[in-house]
Scaffold this motif. Structure first.
Motif, mmCIF file in Angstrom:
data_model
loop_
_atom_site.group_PDB
_atom_site.id
_atom_site.type_symbol
_atom_site.label_atom_id
_atom_site.label_comp_id
_atom_site.label_asym_id
_atom_site.label_seq_id
_atom_site.Cartn_x
_atom_site.Cartn_y
_atom_site.Cartn_z
ATOM 1 N N SER A 271 0.279 2.717 5.711
ATOM 2 C CA SER A 271 -0.671 3.371 4.804
ATOM 3 C C SER A 271 -1.772 4.107 5.567
ATOM 4 C CB SER A 271 -1.286 2.348 3.844
ATOM 5 O OG SER A 271 -1.998 1.354 4.566
ATOM 6 N N ALA A 272 -2.123 3.593 6.738
ATOM 7 C CA ALA A 272 -3.191 4.210 7.532
ATOM 8 C C ALA A 272 -2.778 5.565 8.102
ATOM 9 C CB ALA A 272 -3.599 3.275 8.660
ATOM 10 N N TYR A 273 -1.484 5.732 8.332
ATOM 11 C CA TYR A 273 -0.999 6.968 8.944
ATOM 12 C C TYR A 273 -0.345 7.922 7.955
ATOM 13 C CZ TYR A 273 -1.532 4.241 13.238
ATOM 14 O OH TYR A 273 -2.040 3.482 14.260
ATOM 15 N N LEU A 274 -0.188 7.497 6.721
ATOM 16 C CA LEU A 274 0.590 8.271 5.747
ATOM 17 C C LEU A 274 0.036 9.677 5.537
ATOM 18 C CD1 LEU A 274 2.989 8.231 3.809
ATOM 19 C CD2 LEU A 274 1.462 7.324 2.047
ATOM 20 N N SER A 275 -1.286 9.793 5.388
ATOM 21 C CA SER A 275 -1.877 11.104 5.099
ATOM 22 C C SER A 275 -1.712 12.077 6.265
ATOM 23 C CB SER A 275 -3.353 10.956 4.737
ATOM 24 O OG SER A 275 -4.066 10.399 5.821
ATOM 25 N N VAL A 276 -1.854 11.576 7.494
ATOM 26 C CA VAL A 276 -1.690 12.429 8.682
ATOM 27 C C VAL A 276 -0.242 12.892 8.799
ATOM 28 C CG1 VAL A 276 -1.819 12.526 11.196
ATOM 29 C CG2 VAL A 276 -3.580 11.306 9.895
ATOM 30 N N THR B 107 6.523 0.543 7.684
ATOM 31 C CA THR B 107 7.635 1.472 7.932
ATOM 32 C C THR B 107 7.449 2.769 7.157
ATOM 33 O OG1 THR B 107 9.141 -0.412 8.180
ATOM 34 C CG2 THR B 107 10.147 1.754 7.909
ATOM 35 N N LEU B 108 7.526 3.880 7.892
ATOM 36 C CA LEU B 108 7.550 5.202 7.280
ATOM 37 C C LEU B 108 8.984 5.722 7.281
ATOM 38 C CD1 LEU B 108 4.440 6.795 9.044
ATOM 39 C CD2 LEU B 108 4.568 6.002 6.663
ATOM 40 N N GLU B 109 9.353 6.380 6.188
ATOM 41 C CA GLU B 109 10.703 6.943 6.077
ATOM 42 C C GLU B 109 10.604 8.462 6.009
ATOM 43 O OE1 GLU B 109 14.095 5.335 3.444
ATOM 44 O OE2 GLU B 109 13.351 7.094 2.359
ATOM 45 N N ILE B 110 11.340 9.147 6.897
ATOM 46 C CA ILE B 110 11.312 10.606 6.952
ATOM 47 C C ILE B 110 12.742 11.136 7.028
ATOM 48 C CG2 ILE B 110 10.583 12.627 8.298
ATOM 49 C CD1 ILE B 110 8.210 11.032 9.281
ATOM 50 N N ALA B 111 13.043 12.140 6.218
ATOM 51 C CA ALA B 111 14.361 12.787 6.260
ATOM 52 C C ALA B 111 14.318 13.959 7.226
ATOM 53 C CB ALA B 111 14.747 13.271 4.867
ATOM 54 N N LEU B 112 15.324 14.020 8.098
ATOM 55 C CA LEU B 112 15.467 15.137 9.037
ATOM 56 C C LEU B 112 16.823 15.805 8.815
ATOM 57 C CD1 LEU B 112 14.182 13.508 12.372
ATOM 58 C CD2 LEU B 112 12.894 14.904 10.744
ATOM 59 N N LEU C 71 2.531 16.840 8.478
ATOM 60 C CA LEU C 71 3.617 17.301 9.354
ATOM 61 C C LEU C 71 4.967 17.242 8.646
ATOM 62 C CD1 LEU C 71 2.487 15.291 12.517
ATOM 63 C CD2 LEU C 71 2.253 17.762 12.192
ATOM 64 N N TYR C 72 5.152 16.178 7.856
ATOM 65 C CA TYR C 72 6.427 15.936 7.153
ATOM 66 C C TYR C 72 6.105 15.598 5.696
ATOM 67 C CZ TYR C 72 8.115 15.601 11.940
ATOM 68 O OH TYR C 72 8.412 15.876 13.259
ATOM 69 N N PRO C 73 6.009 16.620 4.829
ATOM 70 C CA PRO C 73 5.613 16.395 3.428
ATOM 71 C C PRO C 73 6.516 15.416 2.681
ATOM 72 C CG PRO C 73 5.549 18.738 3.976
ATOM 73 C CD PRO C 73 6.201 18.048 5.128
ATOM 74 N N GLN C 74 7.765 15.271 3.151
ATOM 75 C CA GLN C 74 8.717 14.399 2.455
ATOM 76 C C GLN C 74 8.583 12.926 2.843
ATOM 77 O OE1 GLN C 74 9.255 16.192 5.081
ATOM 78 N NE2 GLN C 74 11.145 15.759 6.186
ATOM 79 N N VAL C 75 7.606 12.582 3.719
ATOM 80 C CA VAL C 75 7.459 11.213 4.179
ATOM 81 C C VAL C 75 7.127 10.275 3.025
ATOM 82 C CG1 VAL C 75 4.991 11.435 4.695
ATOM 83 C CG2 VAL C 75 6.361 9.725 5.921
ATOM 84 N N ARG C 76 7.632 9.042 3.133
ATOM 85 C CA ARG C 76 7.284 7.999 2.160
ATOM 86 C C ARG C 76 7.185 6.670 2.893
ATOM 87 N NH1 ARG C 76 11.781 4.887 0.912
ATOM 88 N NH2 ARG C 76 10.683 4.005 -0.864
ATOM 89 N N MET C 77 6.514 5.715 2.263
ATOM 90 C CA MET C 77 6.428 4.371 2.827
ATOM 91 C C MET C 77 7.625 3.562 2.360
ATOM 92 S SD MET C 77 2.372 3.347 2.526
ATOM 93 C CE MET C 77 2.802 1.615 2.730
ATOM 94 N N ALA C 78 8.386 3.065 3.321
ATOM 95 C CA ALA C 78 9.493 2.171 2.969
ATOM 96 C C ALA C 78 8.974 0.757 2.756
ATOM 97 C CB ALA C 78 10.562 2.193 4.060
#
Length: 305
Positions: free
Chosen positions: A238-243, A258-263, A247-254
């Protein structure tokens, strides 16, 4: 001449009324291709190959070989086909060359062909050695050589690298490519190994529970569900989600860590690591999900339709 060596039109097969082994299977194997018939054990690969080679009778006319119905060509069509279904049959007490001589005698083939085949399968210097002394990979290459003696237009191989060590797998892969390019022989291979099919074949069909799930050129397979998901372990998601979202608008918290990002592909991973480092976000672990391998595993591990 048809552009397809093998075609099946809604092929069905069942040993009893309770369960279909093959269901509405429509394969299209292009002439000159190396076609990988891919699926887990029990998917129906061997049964399909036995039907195509006439070892099991069709329950209704559904198979075409060389542009004509299979049932109209039996048994003469066998002169155009070389095949190894399941375990290769060798005379283990005889030399490699003598194994080939027996097949040549049975099929009334000139023995001059034997040296050419030994050269092709890279067994010329071992031709006087007894087959029982061959490695598993050498035995497989000898069996393929025996199947090639009659100069077939179509070579059908059931799990040709099954049980081989990495070196044996590479040798069979290179042999099949050599046969295809130098002899122009269409090769139909069954396998449960996705990675090996990707390296060897020009076309692929994926079967699961008797049904065709995908068919196309190998380039099409590589593009299927190529997007990957990264699960990135951090101290506090949660602390890093906004930053990260900048960079990756599609990011979500799993989850909380854990952050989840699609590439789009794995080539983007080094840049992601660089971006996280430049923004002072420590990464504790990266887990890659999705992509072709996960897509294939999802198909072949399903137990329900």
């Amino acid at each position: 001449m048809s552009e397809y060596i093998i075609r099946t039109n809604n092929l069905n097969f069942q040993f009893n009324r309770q369960r279909k082994i093959i269901e509405n299977l429509s394969l299209n194997v292009p002439k000159g291709s190396i076609y990988g018939f891919l699926g887990p054990n029990g998917a129906g690969k061997s049964t399909t190959m036995r039907l195509i080679t006439g070892l099991i009778n069709e329950q209704q006319p559904s198979i075409e070989l060389f542009g004509k119905p299979l049932h109209q060509q039996l048994p003469s069509v066998f002169s155009k086909i070389g095949s190894i279904i399941e375990t290769p049959t060798l005379y283990l007490h005889l030399s490699g060359a003598d194994n080939l001589r027996i097949i040549a005698a049975i099929q009334k083939i000139d023995e001059a062909k034997i040296q050419e085949i030994l050269e092709l399968v890279d067994l010329k210097k071992f031709q006087k050695q007894k087959a029982k002394q061959y490695s598993l990979g050498m035995k497989q290459r000898l069996a393929i050589g025996m199947a090639l003696l009659n100069e077939p237009e179509l070579l059908i191989l059931d799990e040709p690298v099954n049980g081989l060590d990495p070196q044996g797998i590479v040798e069979i892969r290179e042999l099949l490519k050599r046969i295809n390019t130098t002899k122009g022989i269409t090769i139909f291979i069954s396998s449960h190994l996705l990675a090996e099919v990707e390296k060897t074949c020009t076309h692929v069909g994926i079967i699961h529970q008797g049904k065709l799930r995908f068919e196309g050129a190998i380039q099409e397979l590589s593009s299927v569900n190529s997007q990957i998901l990264l699960h990135i372990s951090v101290k506090d998601a949660s602390a890093y989600l906004s930053v990260v979202s900048q960079l990756y608008p599609q990011v979500r918290m799993a989850d909380a860590k854990t952050l989840e990002i699609a590439l789009n592909n794995t080539e983007e991973i080094p840049l992601l690591v660089k971006n996280f480092t430049e923004n002072n976000i420590p990464i504790y672990a990266l887990i890659k999900k999705g992509g072709l391998e996960d897509w294939f595993m999802n198909i072949t591990q399903k137990t329900n339709e």
